[in-house]
Design a protein around this motif. Sequence first.
Motif: not given
Length: 235
Positions: A112-140
């Motif tokens: 449930r909390d994972m889905e809450y985080c994805f609701d808060l940050f939709p861009i993270l839901a889109e990139r859930r399978r990408q390495p964290g190091g590939n994200l922009s500073g704001g996304e990180q």
Amino acid sequence: MLELENVNSFYGNIQALYDVSLHIDHGEIITLIGANGAGKSTTLMTVCGVVQARSGSVTYQDIDITRELPNRIVSQGICQVPEGRLIFPELTVQENLDMGAFMRKDKDGIKRDMEYCFDLFPILAERRRQPGGNLSGGEQQMLAIGRALMARPKLLLLDEPSMGLAPLVVKQIFEIIEKVNRESGTTIFLVEQNANLALKIGHRGYVMENGRIVLSDSCDKLLADEQVKKAYLGL
């Protein structure tokens, strides 16, 4: 909820905090502002047990945690989003979020909390399978906040969440901080060099100079204070 009383902290023989006293009540957003090197981050690390107070006390929910180990402090409901984010760059977004819940056993709650985080940050839901190091500073930064929320903190410590981010992203991050506080009742201790933004979302604030608390009041009054406007708001 949290009280620091006459806390003195050191790095080796170098004193960083001098008789720091402050308190945070349940459900508040408390801001700590000050110049770079004033001792703001050290205050958060002292709360978390990463830096142990040499004297004075740190009390959380009527329990003395001054000498507690960091992992024990996390287990009691305090979680920090560190300066610089410090995500795990090789792990995916979802794996980073999973790491935030590593002390939890409630699988349904974690989901449930994972889905809450994805609701808060939709861009993270889109990139859930990408390495964290590939994200922009704001996304990180969003990922670092989400990872902390996965621990289901009662008290969330945020260290310079606006650092290095574009103004539009900073605005988004601060709106989410307000939303988390408003919707979940999570208490937030915000350390921030962007005093104007921090004071606009906070309930009460403290001003730190050279390791000492020099001023405290409601955020509205601090925003109107001539000393604060001149030193920290550029007015």
